[in-house]
Write an enzyme that holds these catalytic residues in place. Structure first.
Site, mmCIF file in Angstrom:
data_model
loop_
_atom_site.group_PDB
_atom_site.id
_atom_site.type_symbol
_atom_site.label_atom_id
_atom_site.label_comp_id
_atom_site.label_asym_id
_atom_site.label_seq_id
_atom_site.Cartn_x
_atom_site.Cartn_y
_atom_site.Cartn_z
ATOM 1 N N THR A 44 32.303 46.044 39.556
ATOM 2 C CA THR A 44 33.673 44.810 40.099
ATOM 3 C C THR A 44 33.435 44.164 41.383
ATOM 4 O OG1 THR A 44 35.629 45.210 42.181
ATOM 5 C CG2 THR A 44 33.681 46.568 41.912
ATOM 6 N N ASP A 45 33.749 42.877 41.615
ATOM 7 C CA ASP A 45 34.222 42.061 42.635
ATOM 8 C C ASP A 45 33.906 42.963 43.793
ATOM 9 O OD1 ASP A 45 36.617 42.804 43.170
ATOM 10 O OD2 ASP A 45 37.443 40.082 42.682
ATOM 11 N N LYS B 129 30.118 52.043 43.263
ATOM 12 C CA LYS B 129 30.156 51.005 42.087
ATOM 13 C C LYS B 129 29.066 49.719 42.070
ATOM 14 C CE LYS B 129 32.764 50.175 39.242
ATOM 15 N NZ LYS B 129 32.386 50.355 37.537
#
Ligand code: NAD
Ligand code: DAU
Length: 343
Positions: free
Chosen positions: A123-124, A163
């Site tokens: 994810t960003d 993440k």
């Protein structure tokens, strides 16, 4: 080139979209979906797919024996499975550490052992947040205004830090053990089949249920929206054309603040633009995400097909309107959980 692919988390929102994409576009590929069917996984997301092409294995990515037995016969693993919701991670981070970090380590160990190609979906949010454009000199038209593959890791929430940890494990396995892996960091997805705990489907289903939409804080926070079909095509492109060891950012230049998005939804659903409630802000709420996808566009030739957010949003609203049976039974519990948090 890849005949047997394992898709972890393939019964969730984005993973199931990828499964449909591959079935519809790559007839030579067989898929094994490994999914624990948590509250976010739903067998119905895979309904109608040919049984001779897609097999669902209900299980945990942290289960080493199961993962080994599946990975040894696969050509590639595309890893979507995760605890994915920031608000949940603020209530209880424990499953985020287990699935997102431990689960990823189990998968990459198995891929190392059997020399299987691995693609990690990230994810960003691992890059933290950016200042709002209006707070930048020249409204942010200069350098450093968007995330690039070289941006420093600065995650803010238990979700994004779990993440980020998993990304770092993958990078280390590539460098130390020669794992054949790529990583992609994508911005906010929207489209059909997204769990109704998330911003866009929550507001659409609120309106359909006669509940006023809920906006966190001022609503100035910006997200960079991409249709999930475009995400799936990008992942296939990276899996088949990406360079081992590389990180690719996926985004479609879709920056919008939350208030704008909510007002669009209200307008499209025939409601007054101000028919919503301001509720308690998310602790540590990231201000703005924005992706520079130049590397993916220029090196691998990908570009988004959904370039008009309003059209994609309209399709999404229509889908939730026509598929009440998919979400209605969960609505009361989701809203009760939010109400407990003052949201
Ligand atoms: P989701 O919550 O809709 O789906 C997650 C899926 O993973 C579910 O089917 C769930 O049952 C499964 N799962 C959870 N724990 C598991 C475990 N221990 N073992 C096996 N399966 C398990 O999530 P999503 O929005 O589809 O996100 C998928 C991936 O994409 C995640 O890795 C997320 O970090 C990433 N991502 C999401 C977005 C977004 O906007 N939603 C953007 C960028 C990246
Ligand atoms: O950027 C990619 C990330 O996008 C993914 O990694 C995550 O898995 C995905 O959940 C998403 O994270 P966000 O936290 O950005 O998404 P969410 O839908 O939860 O919220 C979007 C924005 O809307 C955020 O600024 C918080 C706000 N919001 C959210 C809800 C649920 C509201 O204003 N009201 C709400 O009711």
């Amino acid at each position: 080139m890849f005949k047997n692919i394992i898709v972890t988390g393939g019964a969730g929102f984005i993973g199931s979209n990828f499964v449909h994409y591959v079935v519809n576009n790559h007839p030579e590929v067989h898929l094994t979906v490994l999914d624990k069917l948590t509250y976010a996984g739903n067998k119905a997301n895979l309904a109608g797919l040919p049984e001779d092409r897609v097999k669902l294995v209900v299980g945990d990515i942290c289960d080493k024996g199961l993962v080994d037995s599946l990975v040894k016969d696969a050509d590639a693993v595309v890893h979507y499975a995760a605890e994915s919701h920031n608000d949940n991670s603020l209530i209880d981070p424990t499953p985020f550490i287990q699935t997102n970090i431990v689960g990823t380590s189990v998968l990459i160990n198995a891929c190392r052992k059997y020399n299987v190609r691995f693609h990690h979906i990230s994810t960003d949010e691992v890059y933290g947040d950016l200042p709002l454009r209006e707070d930048l000199p020249g409204h942010g038209e200069g350098k450093g205004e968007k995330f690039t593959p070289d941006s420093p890791y600065r995650p803010s929430s238990p979700y994004s830090s779990s993440k980020a940890s998993s990304d770092l494990l993958v990078r280390a396995w590539v460098r130390s053990f020669g794992l054949r892996a790529t990583i992609s960091n994508c911005s906010n997805n929207y489209g059909p089949y997204q769990h109704i705990e998330k911003f866009i489907p929550r507001q659409i289903t609120n309106i359909l249920s006669g509940i006023r939409p809920k906006l966190y804080g001022t609503g100035k926070n910006v997200r960079d929206w991409i249709h999930t079909n475009d995400h799936s095509r990008a992942v296939w492109t990276i899996l088949t054309k990406g360079k081992i060891g590389e990180t690719y950012l996926i985004g479609a230049d879709g920056e919008k603040n939350n208030k704008e998005v909510l007002e669009m939804i209200l307008e499209m659903m025939g409601q007054p633009k101000d028919a919503y409630d301001h509720v308690k802000d998310r602790p540590g709420h990231d201000l703005r995400y924005a992706i520079d996808a130049t590397k993916l566009r220029t090196e691998l030739g990908w570009k988004p097909e959904f370039t008009d957010f309003k059209t994609g949003l309209k399709h999404t609203i229509d889908w939730y309107t026509e598929h009440r049976d998919w979400w209605e039974s969960q609505k009361a519990a989701v809203e009760a959980k939010y109400a407990k948090q003052g949201q």
